[in-house]
Design an enzyme around this catalytic site. Structure first.
Site, PDB file in Angstrom:
ATOM      1  N   LYS A   9     -28.360  19.604  14.443  1.00 13.95           N
ATOM      2  CA  LYS A   9     -29.158  19.948  15.650  1.00 13.95           C
ATOM      3  C   LYS A   9     -30.291  21.262  15.075  1.00 13.95           C
ATOM      4  O   LYS A   9     -29.510  21.885  14.322  1.00 13.95           O
ATOM      5  CB  LYS A   9     -28.576  19.893  16.521  1.00 13.95           C
ATOM      6  N   TYR A  49     -33.194  11.861  24.645  1.00 18.63           N
ATOM      7  CA  TYR A  49     -31.643  11.935  25.574  1.00 18.63           C
ATOM      8  C   TYR A  49     -31.496  12.063  26.907  1.00 18.63           C
ATOM      9  O   TYR A  49     -31.142  12.353  27.677  1.00 18.63           O
ATOM     10  CB  TYR A  49     -30.991  13.574  25.530  1.00 18.63           C
ATOM     11  N   ASN A 112     -23.469  23.019  19.068  1.00 15.23           N
ATOM     12  CA  ASN A 112     -22.503  21.816  18.084  1.00 15.23           C
ATOM     13  C   ASN A 112     -23.043  20.992  17.050  1.00 15.23           C
ATOM     14  O   ASN A 112     -22.373  20.332  16.838  1.00 15.23           O
ATOM     15  CB  ASN A 112     -21.047  21.074  19.498  1.00 15.23           C
ATOM     16  N   HIS A 115     -25.629  15.407  15.955  1.00 19.57           N
ATOM     17  CA  HIS A 115     -26.035  13.745  16.842  1.00 19.57           C
ATOM     18  C   HIS A 115     -25.425  13.126  15.994  1.00 19.57           C
ATOM     19  O   HIS A 115     -25.571  13.350  14.420  1.00 19.57           O
ATOM     20  CB  HIS A 115     -27.157  13.569  17.070  1.00 19.57           C
ATOM     21  N   GLU A 126     -32.227   4.877  19.142  1.00 15.62           N
ATOM     22  CA  GLU A 126     -32.375   6.312  18.450  1.00 15.62           C
ATOM     23  C   GLU A 126     -33.278   5.944  16.825  1.00 15.62           C
ATOM     24  O   GLU A 126     -33.925   7.438  16.650  1.00 15.62           O
ATOM     25  CB  GLU A 126     -30.548   7.019  18.221  1.00 15.62           C
TER      26      GLU A 126
HETATM   27  O1  CDP Z   1     -23.113  14.207  21.065  1.00 14.03           O
HETATM   28  P1  CDP Z   1     -21.820  13.675  21.966  1.00 14.03           P
HETATM   29  O2  CDP Z   1     -22.337  11.923  21.879  1.00 14.03           O
HETATM   30  O3  CDP Z   1     -20.569  14.529  21.472  1.00 14.03           O
HETATM   31  O4  CDP Z   1     -21.842  13.793  23.104  1.00 14.03           O
HETATM   32  P2  CDP Z   1     -22.895  14.017  24.895  1.00 14.03           P
HETATM   33  O5  CDP Z   1     -21.416  13.677  25.717  1.00 14.03           O
HETATM   34  O6  CDP Z   1     -23.524  12.579  24.083  1.00 14.03           O
HETATM   35  O7  CDP Z   1     -24.017  14.989  24.851  1.00 14.03           O
HETATM   36  C1  CDP Z   1     -25.094  15.065  23.914  1.00 14.03           C
HETATM   37  C2  CDP Z   1     -24.831  17.059  23.795  1.00 14.03           C
HETATM   38  O8  CDP Z   1     -25.303  17.196  25.025  1.00 14.03           O
HETATM   39  C3  CDP Z   1     -23.608  17.220  23.236  1.00 14.03           C
HETATM   40  O9  CDP Z   1     -23.156  17.078  22.005  1.00 14.03           O
HETATM   41  C4  CDP Z   1     -24.127  18.838  23.583  1.00 14.03           C
HETATM   42  O10 CDP Z   1     -25.022  19.329  22.504  1.00 14.03           O
HETATM   43  C5  CDP Z   1     -24.185  18.651  24.995  1.00 14.03           C
HETATM   44  N1  CDP Z   1     -23.678  18.741  26.198  1.00 14.03           N
HETATM   45  C6  CDP Z   1     -23.527  20.291  27.032  1.00 14.03           C
HETATM   46  O11 CDP Z   1     -23.918  21.366  26.665  1.00 14.03           O
HETATM   47  N2  CDP Z   1     -22.567  20.534  27.524  1.00 14.03           N
HETATM   48  C7  CDP Z   1     -21.964  18.921  27.945  1.00 14.03           C
HETATM   49  N3  CDP Z   1     -20.546  19.271  28.498  1.00 14.03           N
HETATM   50  C8  CDP Z   1     -22.050  18.347  27.734  1.00 14.03           C
HETATM   51  C9  CDP Z   1     -22.670  18.112  26.244  1.00 14.03           C
HETATM   52 MG    MG Z   2     -23.736  11.550  23.145  1.00 13.98          MG
END
Ligand code: CDP
Ligand code: MG
Length: 137
Positions: A9, A49, A112, A115, A126
């Site tokens: 990212k 997303y 974080n 991805h 994707e």
């Molecule tokens: O990336 P991952 O699959 O672990 O998490 P996700 O639940 O699919 O969420 C996608 C991305 O949204 C995360 O990697 C974070 O960058 C962001 N996110 C966020 O800003 N705040 C949250 N409470 C959860 C996710």
């Molecule tokens: Mg995810």
């Protein structure tokens, strides 16, 4: 053999950990099958997303993902989808296991670093989002 889509990212590119992310995947025996750097528009980020369109973080996440260059890659290997997720660590770096990418490099739940597709269905959306078949080795 399975393929998954991973992204370094904008925060990961800024922190200069592109190489470190790839080292973690390669050291685990996974193979990089496609790779490029690009910058998403806000519209592209919203499309990528789309599954999160109703989440409270959707707008902020898509701003973040379109603020600078990213590195997109296809990672290949046995159980690549779940293995990449394990190597990434939990979404919130506070909960990420030691030695994972997010534990080592991420600053907060949004920024974080990395991805990874979370299922075969999301990998199937994707991978062609970023890579035409001619760019996949
Ligand atoms: O990336 P991952 O699959 O672990 O998490 P996700 O639940 O699919 O969420 C996608 C991305 O949204 C995360 O990697 C974070 O960058 C962001 N996110 C966020 O800003 N705040 C949250 N409470 C959860 C996710
Ligand atoms: Mg995810």
């Amino acid at each position: 053999m399975e393929q998954t889509l991973s992204i370094v990212k904008p925060d990961g590119v800024k922190k200069r950990v592109i190489g470190e992310v790839m080292v973690k995947f390669e050291k685990a025996g996974l193979k990089i099958a496609a790779l490029k750097m690009l910058k998403l528009t806000k519209e592209n980020a919203k499309k990528f997303y789309i599954v999160h369109k109703d989440k409270p973080f959707y707008n902020s996440l898509t701003d973040f993902m379109s603020e600078g260059p990213i590195v997109v890659m296809i990672v290949e290997g046995e159980n690549a989808i779940s293995r990449v997720r394990d190597i990434m660590g939990a979404t919130n770096p506070k909960n990420a296991a030691p030695g994972t990418i997010r534990s080592d490099f991420a600053s907060d739940i949004e920024h974080n670093i990395v991805h990874g597709s979370d299922s075969q269905a999301s990998a199937s959306y994707e991978i062609p989002f970023f890579f035409p078949s001619l760019e996949i080795m």
